[in-house]
Design a protein around this motif. Sequence first.
Motif, PDB file in Angstrom:
ATOM      1  N   LEU A   5      36.795  15.716  48.002  1.00  0.00           N
ATOM      2  CA  LEU A   5      36.714  16.017  46.288  1.00  0.00           C
ATOM      3  C   LEU A   5      37.528  14.957  45.673  1.00  0.00           C
ATOM      4  O   LEU A   5      37.038  14.914  44.431  1.00  0.00           O
ATOM      5  CB  LEU A   5      37.592  17.363  46.320  1.00  0.00           C
ATOM      6  N   LEU A   6      38.661  14.476  45.918  1.00  0.00           N
ATOM      7  CA  LEU A   6      39.322  13.337  45.205  1.00  0.00           C
ATOM      8  C   LEU A   6      38.520  12.114  45.050  1.00  0.00           C
ATOM      9  O   LEU A   6      38.456  11.791  43.975  1.00  0.00           O
ATOM     10  CB  LEU A   6      40.746  12.878  45.916  1.00  0.00           C
ATOM     11  N   SER A   7      37.807  11.852  46.317  1.00  0.00           N
ATOM     12  CA  SER A   7      36.939  10.872  46.092  1.00  0.00           C
ATOM     13  C   SER A   7      35.691  10.928  45.034  1.00  0.00           C
ATOM     14  O   SER A   7      35.226  10.152  44.325  1.00  0.00           O
ATOM     15  CB  SER A   7      36.284  10.445  47.420  1.00  0.00           C
ATOM     16  N   PHE A   8      35.176  12.104  45.277  1.00  0.00           N
ATOM     17  CA  PHE A   8      34.017  12.787  43.979  1.00  0.00           C
ATOM     18  C   PHE A   8      34.688  12.624  42.794  1.00  0.00           C
ATOM     19  O   PHE A   8      33.974  12.093  41.832  1.00  0.00           O
ATOM     20  CB  PHE A   8      33.654  14.171  44.492  1.00  0.00           C
ATOM     21  N   VAL A   9      35.552  13.061  42.317  1.00  0.00           N
ATOM     22  CA  VAL A   9      36.424  13.094  41.126  1.00  0.00           C
ATOM     23  C   VAL A   9      36.713  11.434  40.498  1.00  0.00           C
ATOM     24  O   VAL A   9      36.133  11.130  39.468  1.00  0.00           O
ATOM     25  CB  VAL A   9      37.700  13.822  41.005  1.00  0.00           C
ATOM     26  N   PHE A  10      37.141  10.569  41.623  1.00  0.00           N
ATOM     27  CA  PHE A  10      37.336   9.184  41.249  1.00  0.00           C
ATOM     28  C   PHE A  10      36.132   8.466  40.771  1.00  0.00           C
ATOM     29  O   PHE A  10      36.012   7.849  39.762  1.00  0.00           O
ATOM     30  CB  PHE A  10      38.068   8.536  42.219  1.00  0.00           C
ATOM     31  N   ALA A  14      34.786   7.140  37.100  1.00  0.00           N
ATOM     32  CA  ALA A  14      34.475   5.667  37.078  1.00  0.00           C
ATOM     33  C   ALA A  14      32.912   5.585  36.580  1.00  0.00           C
ATOM     34  O   ALA A  14      32.671   4.729  35.501  1.00  0.00           O
ATOM     35  CB  ALA A  14      34.511   4.912  38.525  1.00  0.00           C
ATOM     36  N   ILE A  15      32.072   6.463  36.745  1.00  0.00           N
ATOM     37  CA  ILE A  15      30.918   6.538  36.450  1.00  0.00           C
ATOM     38  C   ILE A  15      30.786   6.777  34.684  1.00  0.00           C
ATOM     39  O   ILE A  15      30.207   6.033  33.996  1.00  0.00           O
ATOM     40  CB  ILE A  15      29.893   7.561  37.089  1.00  0.00           C
ATOM     41  N   ILE A  16      31.553   7.955  34.407  1.00  0.00           N
ATOM     42  CA  ILE A  16      31.717   8.243  33.206  1.00  0.00           C
ATOM     43  C   ILE A  16      32.363   7.238  31.900  1.00  0.00           C
ATOM     44  O   ILE A  16      31.657   7.076  31.028  1.00  0.00           O
ATOM     45  CB  ILE A  16      32.439   9.600  32.886  1.00  0.00           C
ATOM     46  N   CYS A  17      33.384   6.578  32.612  1.00  0.00           N
ATOM     47  CA  CYS A  17      33.970   5.473  31.975  1.00  0.00           C
ATOM     48  C   CYS A  17      32.986   4.381  31.683  1.00  0.00           C
ATOM     49  O   CYS A  17      32.933   3.713  30.700  1.00  0.00           O
ATOM     50  CB  CYS A  17      35.093   4.884  32.474  1.00  0.00           C
ATOM     51  N   SER A  18      32.259   3.781  32.830  1.00  0.00           N
ATOM     52  CA  SER A  18      31.228   2.796  32.671  1.00  0.00           C
ATOM     53  C   SER A  18      30.266   3.200  31.699  1.00  0.00           C
ATOM     54  O   SER A  18      29.828   2.271  30.852  1.00  0.00           O
ATOM     55  CB  SER A  18      30.602   2.738  33.948  1.00  0.00           C
ATOM     56  N   LEU A  19      29.800   4.492  31.820  1.00  0.00           N
ATOM     57  CA  LEU A  19      28.588   4.680  30.688  1.00  0.00           C
ATOM     58  C   LEU A  19      29.050   4.662  29.515  1.00  0.00           C
ATOM     59  O   LEU A  19      28.337   4.094  28.490  1.00  0.00           O
ATOM     60  CB  LEU A  19      28.033   6.201  31.299  1.00  0.00           C
ATOM     61  N   PHE A  20      30.567   5.133  29.095  1.00  0.00           N
ATOM     62  CA  PHE A  20      30.910   5.302  27.790  1.00  0.00           C
ATOM     63  C   PHE A  20      31.174   3.802  27.311  1.00  0.00           C
ATOM     64  O   PHE A  20      30.734   3.295  26.147  1.00  0.00           O
ATOM     65  CB  PHE A  20      32.323   5.836  27.714  1.00  0.00           C
TER      66      PHE A  20
END
Length: 186
Positions: A5-10, A14-20
């Motif tokens: 779960l922690l790995s998934f959240v991380f 990271a994906i959301i930040c990269s997209l932003f």
Amino acid sequence: MKKILLSFVFVLTAIICSLFITYKHLQQPTEKDVLNITKNWSKSAEDVYLIKEIDEQWLTIFRNSQSIMVAVLKQNWLGTWKLSEEGTLSSTYYPPLEDDQITWSASGKSKENVSYYFGVIIDPEIVKITVETQKGIFENANIIKSDGQRFFLKKAHGPIYLPVNISCYSKSEELIYSSKFPVHKK
């Protein structure tokens, strides 16, 4: 399960930040960006005349209560627009005097060995501007039109050639302004 779960959240963060960040880098600069950049200056920008990509650089021309300035806009690593490290390239006084045909200034950036000649064209008869960038070498300045205003900008390699010699011509190629000597209209 907790590690997954922690790995998934991380990974998701990271994906959301990269997209932003990618989205921000795809955005062109706006008038709001220029106003935000100057909001903490002692004389902040009151009007933005131009934001345009010229020669692979984003240029902006803006005005405060005392001057009109030209600057290069660059994005930081987050995609936020800022003025380039050199700040404004050049500026001229505002408002113009009643009988001014143009207002202009020249400035040099010694690190790049570049000079900038910039101004506001007031006289509607002026259609061509040349700048003496080296002894005996005259180069045309770019005339930039925006929202009923006209500006000129010339980037020259080397230091400012003194005395500054800016010449303005009418449609009939008649010299109607010189920064070196008075011109008497016929």
